[in-house]
Design a protein around this motif. Structure first.
Motif, PDB file in Angstrom:
ATOM      1  N   ALA A  60      45.042  49.370  52.466  1.00 32.39           N
ATOM      2  CA  ALA A  60      43.949  48.540  51.947  1.00 32.39           C
ATOM      3  C   ALA A  60      44.388  47.751  50.724  1.00 32.39           C
ATOM      4  O   ALA A  60      44.029  46.576  50.570  1.00 32.39           O
ATOM      5  CB  ALA A  60      42.743  49.413  51.600  1.00 32.39           C
ATOM      6  N   GLN A  63      46.395  44.794  51.862  1.00 33.98           N
ATOM      7  CA  GLN A  63      45.549  43.732  52.418  1.00 33.98           C
ATOM      8  C   GLN A  63      44.758  43.005  51.340  1.00 33.98           C
ATOM      9  O   GLN A  63      44.458  41.826  51.479  1.00 33.98           O
ATOM     10  CB  GLN A  63      44.594  44.307  53.461  1.00 33.98           C
ATOM     11  CG  GLN A  63      45.299  44.765  54.711  1.00 33.98           C
ATOM     12  CD  GLN A  63      44.347  45.432  55.692  1.00 33.98           C
ATOM     13  OE1 GLN A  63      43.229  45.801  55.355  1.00 33.98           O
ATOM     14  NE2 GLN A  63      44.814  45.606  56.924  1.00 33.98           N
ATOM     15  N   SER A  66      46.143  39.570  46.387  1.00 29.92           N
ATOM     16  CA  SER A  66      45.965  38.122  46.474  1.00 29.92           C
ATOM     17  C   SER A  66      46.784  37.361  45.434  1.00 29.92           C
ATOM     18  O   SER A  66      46.779  36.147  45.438  1.00 29.92           O
ATOM     19  CB  SER A  66      44.481  37.770  46.265  1.00 29.92           C
ATOM     20  OG  SER A  66      44.116  38.024  44.911  1.00 29.92           O
ATOM     21  N   TYR A  76      39.793  45.465  46.614  1.00 31.93           N
ATOM     22  CA  TYR A  76      40.155  46.847  46.912  1.00 31.93           C
ATOM     23  C   TYR A  76      38.973  47.785  46.657  1.00 31.93           C
ATOM     24  O   TYR A  76      38.663  48.659  47.474  1.00 31.93           O
ATOM     25  CB  TYR A  76      41.367  47.267  46.074  1.00 31.93           C
ATOM     26  CG  TYR A  76      41.780  48.692  46.315  1.00 31.93           C
ATOM     27  CD1 TYR A  76      42.412  49.064  47.501  1.00 31.93           C
ATOM     28  CD2 TYR A  76      41.524  49.684  45.379  1.00 31.93           C
ATOM     29  CE1 TYR A  76      42.778  50.380  47.744  1.00 31.93           C
ATOM     30  CE2 TYR A  76      41.888  51.002  45.610  1.00 31.93           C
ATOM     31  CZ  TYR A  76      42.512  51.337  46.781  1.00 31.93           C
ATOM     32  OH  TYR A  76      42.867  52.643  47.022  1.00 31.93           O
ATOM     33  N   ASP A  79      36.440  47.475  49.399  1.00 32.34           N
ATOM     34  CA  ASP A  79      36.860  48.214  50.586  1.00 32.34           C
ATOM     35  C   ASP A  79      36.554  49.702  50.425  1.00 32.34           C
ATOM     36  O   ASP A  79      36.051  50.345  51.350  1.00 32.34           O
ATOM     37  CB  ASP A  79      38.356  48.001  50.835  1.00 32.34           C
ATOM     38  CG  ASP A  79      38.839  48.762  52.049  1.00 32.34           C
ATOM     39  OD1 ASP A  79      38.457  48.380  53.180  1.00 32.34           O
ATOM     40  OD2 ASP A  79      39.581  49.758  51.872  1.00 32.34           O
TER      41      ASP A  79
END
Length: 165
Positions: A60, A63, A66, A76, A79
């Motif tokens: 996570a 992903q 940025s 984060y 999520d």
């Protein structure tokens, strides 16, 4: 002879299902219910839950990355609060469970946030520990009070801007 099957001896697919069921059980039941179970989870199972949360957290974070530390952190945390709330609750329940062995407890302490990840994100080794403490506190308060990750943007930005900003 001990009839309990260690988590590592269970077939990989079955083991994953078993860990998922345990994670869900720990996060959706009260700690008292779990401790009162006739057959509490095997210590290896608790370690497997910590490992699953760690794997999910690292994925996570990857992903969410940025390039902007505030945006990465808020993504984060979002999520954690939405997609992985079961993992968050399970981690908190296991953290205070007196039957969790030291290896699993250490793993649980580092499963959501890592100093290495914070240093990579911030580019500053000195801020890593403090930033982790901030994130741990923010996520605990958000979970208890039902805050959304977006409401955590301001404290994250203030911390990263530094004193007097």
């Amino acid at each position: 002879m001990n009839n309990e099957t260690p988590a590592a001896a269970v077939a990989p697919d079955r083991r994953q299902q078993w860990v998922s069921l345990l994670l869900s059980s720990v996060s959706s039941h009260s700690l008292l219910e779990i401790l009162a179970m006739s057959r509490p989870p095997h210590p290896a199972a608790k370690l497997a839950v910590a490992e699953r949360i760690t794997e999910s957290s690292r994925a996570a974070f990857g992903q969410a990355t940025s390039g902007d530390p505030v945006e990465t952190t808020v993504a984060y945390l979002a999520d954690l609060l939405t997609e992985r709330a079961d993992q968050l609750r399970a981690r908190h329940a296991l953290t205070i469970d007196p039957t969790v062995d030291p290896a699993a407890r250490e793993r649980l302490a580092r499963c959501l946030f890592s100093v290495e990840g914070a240093v990579e994100l911030l580019g500053d080794e000195g801020q890593g520990e403090g930033f982790l403490a901030l994130c741990e506190g923010l996520i605990a308060v958000a979970l208890m009070r039902g805050y959304r990750a977006e409401s955590l943007r301001a404290p994250v930005a203030r911390y990263l801007d530094g004193p007097g900003a």
